[in-house]
Write a protein that holds these residues in place. Structure first.
Motif, mmCIF file in Angstrom:
data_model
loop_
_atom_site.group_PDB
_atom_site.id
_atom_site.type_symbol
_atom_site.label_atom_id
_atom_site.label_comp_id
_atom_site.label_asym_id
_atom_site.label_seq_id
_atom_site.Cartn_x
_atom_site.Cartn_y
_atom_site.Cartn_z
ATOM 1 N N HIS A 40 0.836 -1.188 0.000
ATOM 2 C CA HIS A 40 0.000 0.000 0.000
ATOM 3 C C HIS A 40 0.879 1.250 0.000
ATOM 4 O O HIS A 40 0.596 2.233 -0.666
ATOM 5 C CB HIS A 40 -0.885 -0.039 1.252
ATOM 6 C CG HIS A 40 -1.984 0.963 1.242
ATOM 7 N ND1 HIS A 40 -3.046 0.869 0.373
ATOM 8 C CD2 HIS A 40 -2.187 2.062 1.982
ATOM 9 C CE1 HIS A 40 -3.856 1.885 0.589
ATOM 10 N NE2 HIS A 40 -3.358 2.622 1.565
ATOM 11 N N SER A 41 1.982 1.185 0.766
ATOM 12 C CA SER A 41 2.920 2.311 0.836
ATOM 13 C C SER A 41 4.068 2.015 -0.129
ATOM 14 O O SER A 41 3.916 1.245 -1.059
ATOM 15 C CB SER A 41 3.435 2.458 2.265
ATOM 16 O OG SER A 41 4.252 1.344 2.587
ATOM 17 N N GLU A 65 -1.647 -0.381 13.261
ATOM 18 C CA GLU A 65 -2.610 0.398 14.035
ATOM 19 C C GLU A 65 -2.337 1.901 13.877
ATOM 20 O O GLU A 65 -3.268 2.709 13.805
ATOM 21 C CB GLU A 65 -2.493 0.001 15.506
ATOM 22 C CG GLU A 65 -3.828 -0.151 16.220
ATOM 23 C CD GLU A 65 -3.640 -0.666 17.641
ATOM 24 O OE1 GLU A 65 -4.016 0.058 18.573
ATOM 25 O OE2 GLU A 65 -3.080 -1.770 17.803
ATOM 26 N N PHE A 67 -0.788 3.352 11.266
ATOM 27 C CA PHE A 67 -0.952 3.795 9.873
ATOM 28 C C PHE A 67 -1.762 2.761 9.113
ATOM 29 O O PHE A 67 -1.224 2.024 8.277
ATOM 30 C CB PHE A 67 0.419 3.980 9.206
ATOM 31 C CG PHE A 67 1.400 4.767 10.029
ATOM 32 C CD1 PHE A 67 1.254 6.139 10.196
ATOM 33 C CD2 PHE A 67 2.466 4.138 10.656
ATOM 34 C CE1 PHE A 67 2.156 6.862 10.960
ATOM 35 C CE2 PHE A 67 3.376 4.849 11.422
ATOM 36 C CZ PHE A 67 3.212 6.220 11.578
ATOM 37 N N PRO A 68 -3.069 2.646 9.373
ATOM 38 C CA PRO A 68 -3.860 1.583 8.747
ATOM 39 C C PRO A 68 -3.864 1.672 7.226
ATOM 40 O O PRO A 68 -3.956 2.767 6.662
ATOM 41 C CB PRO A 68 -5.272 1.802 9.315
ATOM 42 C CG PRO A 68 -5.258 3.092 10.049
ATOM 43 C CD PRO A 68 -3.847 3.510 10.262
ATOM 44 N N ASP A 69 -3.711 0.501 6.564
ATOM 45 C CA ASP A 69 -3.658 0.545 5.096
ATOM 46 C C ASP A 69 -5.040 0.761 4.480
ATOM 47 O O ASP A 69 -5.171 0.883 3.266
ATOM 48 C CB ASP A 69 -2.932 -0.679 4.508
ATOM 49 C CG ASP A 69 -3.606 -1.987 4.866
ATOM 50 O OD1 ASP A 69 -4.742 -1.955 5.384
ATOM 51 O OD2 ASP A 69 -2.989 -3.038 4.619
ATOM 52 N N SER A 70 -6.064 0.817 5.341
ATOM 53 C CA SER A 70 -7.390 1.198 4.850
ATOM 54 C C SER A 70 -7.501 2.719 4.671
ATOM 55 O O SER A 70 -8.457 3.211 4.085
ATOM 56 C CB SER A 70 -8.465 0.732 5.836
ATOM 57 O OG SER A 70 -8.178 1.235 7.133
ATOM 58 N N ASP A 71 -6.490 3.441 5.186
ATOM 59 C CA ASP A 71 -6.511 4.901 5.124
ATOM 60 C C ASP A 71 -5.827 5.362 3.836
ATOM 61 O O ASP A 71 -4.630 5.130 3.648
ATOM 62 C CB ASP A 71 -5.773 5.463 6.354
ATOM 63 C CG ASP A 71 -5.907 6.976 6.466
ATOM 64 O OD1 ASP A 71 -6.089 7.643 5.418
ATOM 65 O OD2 ASP A 71 -5.816 7.487 7.589
ATOM 66 N N PRO A 72 -6.583 6.014 2.926
ATOM 67 C CA PRO A 72 -5.994 6.416 1.636
ATOM 68 C C PRO A 72 -4.811 7.380 1.772
ATOM 69 O O PRO A 72 -4.000 7.494 0.869
ATOM 70 C CB PRO A 72 -7.165 7.071 0.896
ATOM 71 C CG PRO A 72 -8.209 7.353 1.923
ATOM 72 C CD PRO A 72 -7.995 6.372 3.042
ATOM 73 N N ARG A 73 -4.678 8.033 2.944
ATOM 74 C CA ARG A 73 -3.541 8.951 3.133
ATOM 75 C C ARG A 73 -2.206 8.200 3.109
ATOM 76 O O ARG A 73 -1.158 8.794 2.906
ATOM 77 C CB ARG A 73 -3.661 9.679 4.487
ATOM 78 C CG ARG A 73 -4.651 10.830 4.475
ATOM 79 C CD ARG A 73 -4.725 11.463 5.843
ATOM 80 N NE ARG A 73 -5.035 10.471 6.866
ATOM 81 C CZ ARG A 73 -4.946 10.690 8.181
ATOM 82 N NH1 ARG A 73 -4.534 11.844 8.619
ATOM 83 N NH2 ARG A 73 -5.269 9.737 9.031
ATOM 84 N N HIS A 74 -2.254 6.869 3.363
ATOM 85 C CA HIS A 74 -1.009 6.098 3.420
ATOM 86 C C HIS A 74 -0.688 5.407 2.106
ATOM 87 O O HIS A 74 0.311 4.698 2.004
ATOM 88 C CB HIS A 74 -1.074 5.076 4.568
ATOM 89 C CG HIS A 74 -1.371 5.722 5.895
ATOM 90 N ND1 HIS A 74 -2.254 5.198 6.792
ATOM 91 C CD2 HIS A 74 -0.927 6.877 6.434
ATOM 92 C CE1 HIS A 74 -2.328 5.994 7.847
ATOM 93 N NE2 HIS A 74 -1.537 7.027 7.652
ATOM 94 N N ARG A 75 -1.538 5.627 1.091
ATOM 95 C CA ARG A 75 -1.255 5.051 -0.223
ATOM 96 C C ARG A 75 0.032 5.657 -0.780
ATOM 97 O O ARG A 75 0.179 6.875 -0.841
ATOM 98 C CB ARG A 75 -2.429 5.308 -1.178
ATOM 99 C CG ARG A 75 -2.210 4.710 -2.564
ATOM 100 C CD ARG A 75 -3.476 4.783 -3.400
ATOM 101 N NE ARG A 75 -4.521 3.938 -2.853
ATOM 102 C CZ ARG A 75 -4.589 2.615 -3.027
ATOM 103 N NH1 ARG A 75 -3.672 2.003 -3.739
ATOM 104 N NH2 ARG A 75 -5.561 1.912 -2.488
#
Ligand code: MG
Length: 166
Positions: A40-41, A65, A67-75
């Motif tokens: 994801h990152s 927890e 930096f959840p990979d469900s959070d688009p900010r971490h793409r």
């Protein structure tokens, strides 16, 4: 004066599958190779293992927890930003990183020519003397996903000292 005694120790691991055409970044150093981590990152296994080691040592939540990979900010996040975020949180616990020991598990490419660059990059990110960062690179003797060249992994151990200990 003797250096401050270690107060806490943490361990972290990370593994990413490798796919053709993805950039390979280890400890924020770009390594020329035909494959790179799926993820994801940016899939920097060195920095991800490091974050979990720092977090574990300080009793903070793990990387998933924080930096959840469900959070688009971490793409496609630059993992250096995740490390900086973790170091910021670490400061609030009254600790700082004193030393790091890293093992990169990779069948290919040969990493001996890049170990020093990775060591310096990680040290700079942590604000440490490079002598406080150790990097080993190991193959997996042809076994398992790492040995077949399907994955790359890292194990990190971190020592923390109290910030008020000098
Ligand atoms: Mg990862």
């Amino acid at each position: 004066m003797s250096p401050p005694a270690l107060h806490r120790i943490g361990i972290g691991t990370d593994l990413h599958a490798l796919a053709p055409g993805r950039p390979l970044v280890l400890g924020s150093v770009r390594i020329p190779f035909e494959k790179g981590p799926l993820g994801h990152s940016d899939g920097d296994v060195v920095l991800h293992a490091l974050i979990d080691a720092v977090s574990g040592a300080a009793g903070m939540p793990d990387i998933g927890e924080q930096f959840p990979d469900s959070d688009p900010r971490h793409r496609d996040a630059d993992s250096r930003d995740l490390v900086r975020h973790t170091l910021h949180a670490l400061r609030t616990t009254g600790h700082r990183v004193a030393c790091v020991d890293l093992i990169i598990h990779a069948e290919k490419p040969k990493l001996s020519a890049y170990k020093d660059a990775i060591r310096r990059s990680v040290a700079e990110l942590l604000g440490l003397d490079p002598a406080r960062v150790a990097i080993k690179a190991k193959t997996n003797e042809g076994l398992d996903a790492v040995g077949r060249g399907e994955a790359i992994a890292c194990t990190a151990v971190v020592g923390l000292v109290l910030t008020d200990s000098g």
